[in-house]
Design a protein around this motif. Structure first.
Motif, short mmCIF file in Angstrom:
data_model
loop_
_atom_site.label_atom_id
_atom_site.label_comp_id
_atom_site.label_asym_id
_atom_site.label_seq_id
_atom_site.Cartn_x
_atom_site.Cartn_y
_atom_site.Cartn_z
N ASP A 266 0.83 -1.22 0.00
CA ASP A 266 0.00 0.00 0.00
C ASP A 266 0.86 1.26 0.00
O ASP A 266 0.38 2.34 -0.35
N VAL A 267 2.12 1.12 0.38
CA VAL A 267 2.99 2.29 0.47
C VAL A 267 3.22 2.95 -0.88
O VAL A 267 3.45 4.18 -0.95
N PHE A 268 3.16 2.19 -1.95
CA PHE A 268 3.46 2.76 -3.27
C PHE A 268 2.51 3.90 -3.62
O PHE A 268 2.91 4.87 -4.27
N SER A 269 1.26 3.82 -3.19
CA SER A 269 0.29 4.87 -3.50
C SER A 269 0.44 6.09 -2.61
O SER A 269 -0.26 7.09 -2.78
N LYS A 270 1.38 6.04 -1.64
CA LYS A 270 1.57 7.14 -0.70
C LYS A 270 2.81 7.99 -1.02
O LYS A 270 2.97 9.08 -0.47
N ILE A 271 3.68 7.49 -1.86
CA ILE A 271 4.97 8.14 -2.07
C ILE A 271 4.82 9.58 -2.57
O ILE A 271 5.59 10.47 -2.20
N HIS A 272 3.78 9.84 -3.38
CA HIS A 272 3.64 11.16 -3.99
C HIS A 272 3.30 12.26 -2.99
O HIS A 272 3.37 13.45 -3.32
N PHE A 273 2.96 11.90 -1.76
CA PHE A 273 2.64 12.91 -0.76
C PHE A 273 3.89 13.59 -0.21
O PHE A 273 3.79 14.56 0.54
N PHE A 274 5.09 13.10 -0.55
CA PHE A 274 6.30 13.54 0.12
C PHE A 274 7.29 14.20 -0.85
O PHE A 274 7.37 13.83 -2.02
N ASP A 275 8.05 15.16 -0.31
CA ASP A 275 9.12 15.78 -1.08
C ASP A 275 10.29 14.82 -1.24
O ASP A 275 10.96 14.80 -2.27
N ASN A 276 10.58 14.07 -0.20
CA ASN A 276 11.65 13.07 -0.21
C ASN A 276 11.11 11.80 0.41
O ASN A 276 10.45 11.84 1.46
#
Length: 361
Positions: free
Chosen positions: A129-139
């Motif tokens: 599920d983490v893959f869909s969360k990566i875009h929320f972050f600058d790094n």
């Protein structure tokens, strides 16, 4: 929700509560001079029978297991808004294991924070599920070099775990020559690593090393506990706190690390052994690629290791790495590198055979 007051920049910490580790991260952030807003997800309670039925049918029909988390995050957002009245500017947001939190909550954190940092301290495949969360972050940081290579389409950055440096370690006392050396292991029971633990216990026993093995997850399961006879193993009803774990590391002579085979990154045990100057026995062969590896200090376990090899390893004098290497893996350097606060020692070059990474500091 807890706040640690400090005079410097503000950081929101969003992390799992496992073993109290988020409390220690908050302590170390405060030690580094941050004002810390530590998010504690509210306990979940159904408000009525209707909510209970909605959750049941969402799981049954849509395979949606996020209902509770979304409700908890909705309440947590309201609690955070109260804190934001006190802090007009949130400089940093650090989210560990973002797969545990809803998109709505992460979007809210994204809006209120200047710099958004994500860290997945488990292999990416373990919690996809983490893959869909990566875009929320600058790094977005990961600790397994294999994830950098495997998922090059994502803008991932390599970082290691760390040791806590908010308190000073105790001065080493001389080893009582009449007492056998003590080997410390703590971990949850996993069927696939039981054979390795049994072979290691047998080898330690033959080498006159006292095991301090703490195993969680099989309390009351006599058939699984019986596999560990006749060795001295403690079965935990619940996990010990991370502070208790650190006290056990400090009192041991040898730290034992058994790899969870869903990732190849280094666990906290490797860095705790480095900080407390303990011998380390680990079956994670990847450790030989790291810049602090020394075969005087670290034995890479295989199931073919003999008691004689264990004894030979223990007879080698411990060789302390230089202070720069030790500092490199401290929490202080870890958080400075992650947030891009100079000075820091880069952690994406921890491997002797350096993995290509992106740097957006």
């Amino acid at each position: 929700m807890t706040t640690v007051n400090s005079a410097a920049k503000t950081i929101i910490l969003v992390a799992p509560q496992d073993m109290g580790i988020s409390d220690l991260i908050a302590k170390n952030l405060s030690h580094c001079g941050f004002t810390v807003i530590k998010y504690e997800r509210p306990a979940f309670q159904y408000k009525n029978f209707f909510e209970r039925m909605v959750n049941f049918f969402r799981k049954l029909i849509f395979r949606d297991f996020s209902y509770k988390a979304k409700n908890q995050d909705r309440e947590g957002k309201a609690m955070l808004l109260d804190f934001l009245h006190q802090h007009k500017q949130i400089d940093y947001m650090l989210t560990i294991r973002p797969d545990m939190f809803s998109d709505e909550f992460l979007s809210f954190l994204q809006e209120i924070s200047n710099k958004k940092i994500g860290y997945q301290w488990d292999g990416l495949d373990r919690f996809p599920d983490v893959f869909s969360k990566i875009h929320f972050f600058d790094n977005f940081f990961v600790f397994d070099p294999a994830d950098i290579q495997k998922y090059h389409q994502y803008d991932l950055q390599l970082i290691t775990n760390f040791y806590f440096d908010y308190t000073q370690k105790n001065q080493k006392t001389s080893q009582d020559e009449n007492k056998p050396p003590k080997a410390y292991f703590v971990g949850s029971h996993l069927d696939q690593r039981t054979p390795t633990l049994l072979k290691m216990l047998n080898c330690l026993h033959q080498s006159d090393i006292e095991p301090m093995f703490l195993i969680a997850g099989i309390s009351g399961q006599q058939h699984k506990q019986s596999e560990y006879k006749p060795y001295s193993v403690t079965f935990l009803d619940k996990n010990i706190s991370f502070e208790e774990n650190l006290a056990n590391v400090e009192s041991a002579d040898i730290v034992v690390d058994i790899l969870n085979d869903v990732h190849g990154g280094l666990s906290f045990r490797a860095f705790e052994a480095l900080y407390y100057a303990k011998k380390l026995i680990t079956n994670n062969a990847n450790i030989a690629q790291y810049d602090f590896y020394d075969d005087h200090n670290i034995l890479i376990w295989t199931d073919h290791i003999t008691p004689e090899e264990i004894q030979s390893f223990l007879k080698k004098p411990y060789r302390s790495p230089n202070q720069e290497i030790i500092y490199k893996y401290s929490f202080t350097n870890w958080i400075h590198y992650m947030l891009g606060i100079h000075p820091f020692i880069a952690l994406d070059n921890c491997l002797r055979q350096t993995t290509t990474t992106h740097t957006k500091q």
